[in-house]
Design a protein around this motif. Structure first.
Motif, mmCIF file in Angstrom:
data_model
loop_
_atom_site.group_PDB
_atom_site.id
_atom_site.type_symbol
_atom_site.label_atom_id
_atom_site.label_comp_id
_atom_site.label_asym_id
_atom_site.label_seq_id
_atom_site.Cartn_x
_atom_site.Cartn_y
_atom_site.Cartn_z
ATOM 1 N N MET A 178 46.231 108.162 14.081
ATOM 2 C CA MET A 178 46.539 109.022 12.941
ATOM 3 C C MET A 178 46.045 108.375 11.650
ATOM 4 O O MET A 178 45.427 107.298 11.671
ATOM 5 N N LEU A 179 46.285 108.995 10.515
ATOM 6 C CA LEU A 179 45.646 108.601 9.268
ATOM 7 C C LEU A 179 46.377 107.449 8.585
ATOM 8 O O LEU A 179 47.606 107.441 8.497
ATOM 9 N N PRO A 180 45.628 106.471 8.054
ATOM 10 C CA PRO A 180 46.254 105.398 7.281
ATOM 11 C C PRO A 180 46.575 105.875 5.869
ATOM 12 O O PRO A 180 45.955 106.812 5.363
ATOM 13 N N VAL A 181 47.538 105.237 5.243
ATOM 14 C CA VAL A 181 47.823 105.599 3.858
ATOM 15 C C VAL A 181 46.689 105.085 2.970
ATOM 16 O O VAL A 181 46.085 104.049 3.263
ATOM 17 N N PRO A 182 46.383 105.799 1.881
ATOM 18 C CA PRO A 182 45.301 105.353 0.995
ATOM 19 C C PRO A 182 45.713 104.113 0.194
ATOM 20 O O PRO A 182 46.904 103.793 0.088
ATOM 21 N N SER A 183 44.723 103.451 -0.370
ATOM 22 C CA SER A 183 44.997 102.229 -1.136
ATOM 23 C C SER A 183 45.883 102.508 -2.342
ATOM 24 O O SER A 183 46.669 101.646 -2.763
ATOM 25 N N THR A 184 45.773 103.716 -2.905
ATOM 26 C CA THR A 184 46.595 104.041 -4.079
ATOM 27 C C THR A 184 48.087 104.058 -3.741
ATOM 28 O O THR A 184 48.924 103.868 -4.621
ATOM 29 N N PHE A 185 48.419 104.287 -2.467
ATOM 30 C CA PHE A 185 49.822 104.293 -2.065
ATOM 31 C C PHE A 185 50.482 102.964 -2.388
ATOM 32 O O PHE A 185 51.602 102.909 -2.909
ATOM 33 N N TRP A 186 49.784 101.869 -2.091
ATOM 34 C CA TRP A 186 50.359 100.538 -2.297
ATOM 35 C C TRP A 186 50.450 100.198 -3.782
ATOM 36 O O TRP A 186 51.348 99.450 -4.194
ATOM 37 N N MET A 187 49.573 100.756 -4.564
ATOM 38 C CA MET A 187 49.576 100.444 -5.999
ATOM 39 C C MET A 187 50.611 101.251 -6.773
ATOM 40 O O MET A 187 51.213 100.760 -7.728
ATOM 41 N N GLU A 190 54.035 98.287 5.862
ATOM 42 C CA GLU A 190 52.805 98.010 6.614
ATOM 43 C C GLU A 190 53.037 98.226 8.109
ATOM 44 O O GLU A 190 52.156 98.727 8.820
ATOM 45 N N GLU A 191 54.211 97.854 8.579
ATOM 46 C CA GLU A 191 54.539 98.039 9.989
ATOM 47 C C GLU A 191 54.577 99.524 10.347
ATOM 48 O O GLU A 191 54.093 99.936 11.411
ATOM 49 N N ALA A 192 55.147 100.332 9.452
ATOM 50 C CA ALA A 192 55.193 101.773 9.696
ATOM 51 C C ALA A 192 53.788 102.374 9.665
ATOM 52 O O ALA A 192 53.451 103.241 10.491
ATOM 53 N N ASN A 193 52.965 101.923 8.736
ATOM 54 C CA ASN A 193 51.591 102.415 8.667
ATOM 55 C C ASN A 193 50.825 102.050 9.932
ATOM 56 O O ASN A 193 50.060 102.858 10.475
ATOM 57 N N LEU A 194 51.069 100.843 10.439
ATOM 58 C CA LEU A 194 50.408 100.395 11.665
ATOM 59 C C LEU A 194 50.818 101.256 12.856
ATOM 60 O O LEU A 194 49.994 101.556 13.729
#
Length: 739
Positions: A320-329, A309-313
């Protein structure tokens, strides 16, 4: 079902059978392979590739996140080799030099290189089996205690290498890993090399090394690499000399030779590719130690998901683009606890399906893993940015770009400013001594990696072209490590060993020069992004977090994928068309000045003119003598002393035997003249009948002979041990019969 039928069904499913396969009458070859038909051909490839590549990635993912026999079979069934062969061979039929559309020409040229898919079916099956066997052997290997559990590489063996300062424990982990992995791979690696070269030749290259180099799209690659390495070598040599001196203070002269290479197991890493885990041993100013960020993370109850989450932030803060919800699943962010065997080597995955991107990593809550997480999320950001391009262009501008983009964020994340803002540091400012400590910590990861990342493929290229024959693989591996890294093995090695196989990228057949170039390029990109963000001051203090300008500049480059040559992409971003070491040298200039001054002050020489490994000779080659371990020289001296004492004892006993024999004869003669009682004599102070004394004397004589033979045997052993040092092999190579 055969792949051609699968392909046909896919085409029918999409309702667009290949128009270029339809024939109306008998068109000429020029008409059949025209530029118009090439565009139709590429459209058909695009539709099919998304399906085939997605199925392949899913099957491979299922296997590496759950290593079972069934998943392995499922992965084999969706091998893309026939698909690549089918389209690659047809792509070669187009005369692209006559085409006007630049994109069509570039796409077709990329399709023409089909790698291992060019192999005949029988060879391809053997090649795939070899690769699967080598990767499985690596992933499933464990080192077992004599009486206790077996330990995998991650996290157990790596933790030992990172934290232990016990020489025997470090040696046990280091040697144990190479014994269980390298020796399994040694018998099959020759076949892997043979089939790799065969595949390269079917693709029009002399050997696999040449094919790998072609991926970098540079006619001067090897010359450019050598120039970069020579420019960076002084920085490494000064770091090496300083670290060697620090280890000398800790381990002593019996372990570290101040004019020789460093034993490879003492640097805090299974492969000695990064040295940051021994920072506490080599810290320039130990009274001003840096804060323990790993400990702070654990106190703050960080979890692997929070690290991602820190890297995504970080990336979203730059617009830049956030990772999609499917990434976490769908991602595997930490090692499963359900007993599954998994491949722990960190990697990022593009599933060639909208917003389906994942990371596979057995994450531990450490600063080292936090930086690794940022690296993998850099790859994910690349995937997100170029996912609207053709499948053919969905890769980095070059292999080096892929690695540099993954690592450029880590330079900001490592900065004192960023760690302070994110609550992982409490000290507001660093003085000059603390900055040296900080820069050395970065250098132990980045600078120590320079020669390692350079020599891996330099070694393999020579294996592929035959310059290194199979009977000296291991010896040449250590010759390369000596030449480039100044390291030696802690114990003698033989050709029964295969120490290159202990590094994942070699059994996995992953080219490595991308990491060397990516290391240099990340500093070049970092400097440009820092300038765009408005940073003023030393480069190592820059943090591009929250800079939308830097984010847009980086995002615009990532969106291009590999649609343009990397030289053009680099020129557009930096104004230079070649990878340059200037930014890296600028970043470490304060540390370089300090290292040079410190090494001059200590009188340290740069390099390792003494090729011997003192640890091997003085510590690990200790021998058992009279039930205790001692150094060979002391053992040999002890054997000579024992030999001399044995001879002296033998002579004394022999003299005693003759003396007793003389006294017996004298006693018998006296008894015959003066006594009427039965004759008695004495043996070792005890009165006995003469015939008993004779038996005892013969027994004593026999013992003396046995003792004499033992002394002779000991003398022969000493002579043989002293004569076994004449060899033409490298000092770390032992005879195969001794392994």
């Amino acid at each position: 079902m055969d792949l051609p039928w699968v392909l046909l069904l896919v085409l029918l499913y999409h309702g667009q059978p290949l128009p270029w396969l339809r024939t109306v009458g008998e068109p000429s070859l020029d008409e059949f392979y025209s530029e118009v038909q090439a565009e139709i051909f590429l459209q058909s490839y695009e539709q099919m590739a998304q399906v085939v590549l997605n199925e392949l990635m899913e099957a491979t993912w299922n296997y590496v996140t759950n290593i079972t026999k069934q998943n392995k079979e499922n992965m084999k069934e969706v091998d893309r080799s026939q698909f690549m062969l089918y389209f690659g061979s047809r792509a070669r039929m187009f005369r692209i030099d006559q085409f006007l559309n630049w994109d069509v020409k570039r796409m077709l040229s990329k399709l023409q290189n089909i790698d291992k898919s060019a192999l005949p079916m029988e060879d391809l099956e053997e090649y795939n089996k070899l690769l699967t066997y080598m990767k499985t052997a690596y992933n499933e290997a464990e080192v077992c205690l004599d009486e206790g559990p077996c330990l995998p590489l991650e996290p157990d063996l790596e933790e030992i290498m990172a934290t232990s300062r016990d020489q025997k424990e470090l040696l046990w982990a280091w040697q144990g890993w190479r014994d269980v992995v390298g020796r399994q791979l040694r018998p099959v690696f020759e076949d892997y090399v043979r089939l790799s070269n065969k595949a390269a030749q079917y693709n029009g290259y002399e050997d696999m090394g040449a094919l790998w180099r072609s991926k970098h799209e540079s006619d001067t690659l090897e010359e450019d690499l050598e120039q970069l390495y020579e420019e960076l070598q002084p920085l490494y040599l000064n770091l090496h000399a300083y670290v060697r001196r620090s280890l000398y203070r800790h381990y002593g002269p019996e372990v570290i030779n101040l004019q020789g290479p460093i034993p490879a197991h003492l640097l805090g890493n299974m492969w000695a590719q990064s040295w940051n885990n021994i920072l506490n041993l080599v810290l320039p100013y130990p009274d001003k130690p840096p804060e323990d960020i790993t400990a702070i993370m654990k106190i703050q109850h960080w979890k692997p998901e929070k690290m991602f989450e820190e890297a995504n932030l970080f990336f979203t803060s730059m617009g830049m683009l956030p990772v999609p919800s499917t990434f976490w699943m769908k991602s595997m962010l930490e090692k499963p606890v359900d007993g599954r065997e998994v491949e722990c080597h960190p990697s990022s995955w593009n599933f060639y399906k909208f917003n389906d991107f994942r990371v596979k990593k057995c994450t531990e809550v450490t600063l080292e893993d936090l930086l690794s997480v940022f690296h993998e999320m850099g790859h994910i950001q690349y995937f997100l940015q170029y996912q609207n391009l053709s499948v053919i262009y969905q890769e980095g501008a070059s292999p080096a770009f892929e690695e540099a983009v993954g690592s450029v964020a880590t330079l900001s994340v490592s900065s004192h400013k960023h760690l302070l803002v994110r609550g992982l540091l409490s000290q507001l400012h660093l003085d000059s001594e603390e900055e040296v400590n900080f820069l050395l910590g970065i250098a132990l990861e980045k600078i120590a990696f320079i020669p390692f990342s350079y020599m891996i493929d330099k070694f393999r290229w020579k294996v592929f072209d035959g310059s290194i024959p199979k009977d000296v693989y291991n010896q040449e591996w250590w010759n390369f490590r000596l030449k480039y890294q100044g390291l030696c093995p802690p114990v003698p090695r033989s050709e029964d060993d295969f120490d290159p196989g202990a590094k994942f990228h070699i059994p996995a057949s992953v080219p490595y020069m991308r990491y060397f170039l990516g290391l240099v390029l990340q500093f070049q990109l970092h400097e440009v992004l820092c300038r765009a963000s408005g940073h003023v001051g030393p480069l190592h203090r820059c943090d591009i977090y929250n800079s939308k300008v830097a984010g847009k500049m980086l995002g615009d480059i990532l969106k291009l994928g590999s649609s343009r040559p990397w030289q053009e992409v680099l020129r557009e971003m930096t104004g230079e068309s070649n990878i340059s070491s200037k930014a890296l040298l600028t970043y470490f200039k304060p540390l370089m000045n300090w290292l040079v001054a410190e090494n001059v002050k200590q009188g340290d020489i740069l390099g390792w003119p003494d090729f011997s490994c003192s640890f091997e000779e003085k510590i690990l080659s200790k021998v058992s003598f009279l039930g205790s371990e001692t150094e060979p020289g002391q053992a040999y001296l002890g054997q000579w002393v024992l030999l001399i004492m044995s001879f002296v004892m033998f002579l004394l006993i022999l003299a005693l035997a003759f003396r007793l024999h003389y006294l017996e004869k004298q006693s018998l003669n006296t008894d015959k003249v003066t006594l009427k009682t039965p004759p008695y004599t004495y043996f070792l102070g005890i009165a006995m009948e003469p015939h008993q004394v004779a038996r005892k004397q013969w027994l004593l004589l026999g013992l003396c002979i046995i003792l004499m033979l033992c002394c002779i045997g000991l003398l022969i052993r000493i002579v043989m041990q002293n004569n076994t040092q004449n060899t033409e092999k490298s000092p770390w190579m032992k005879d195969e019969g001794q392994s």
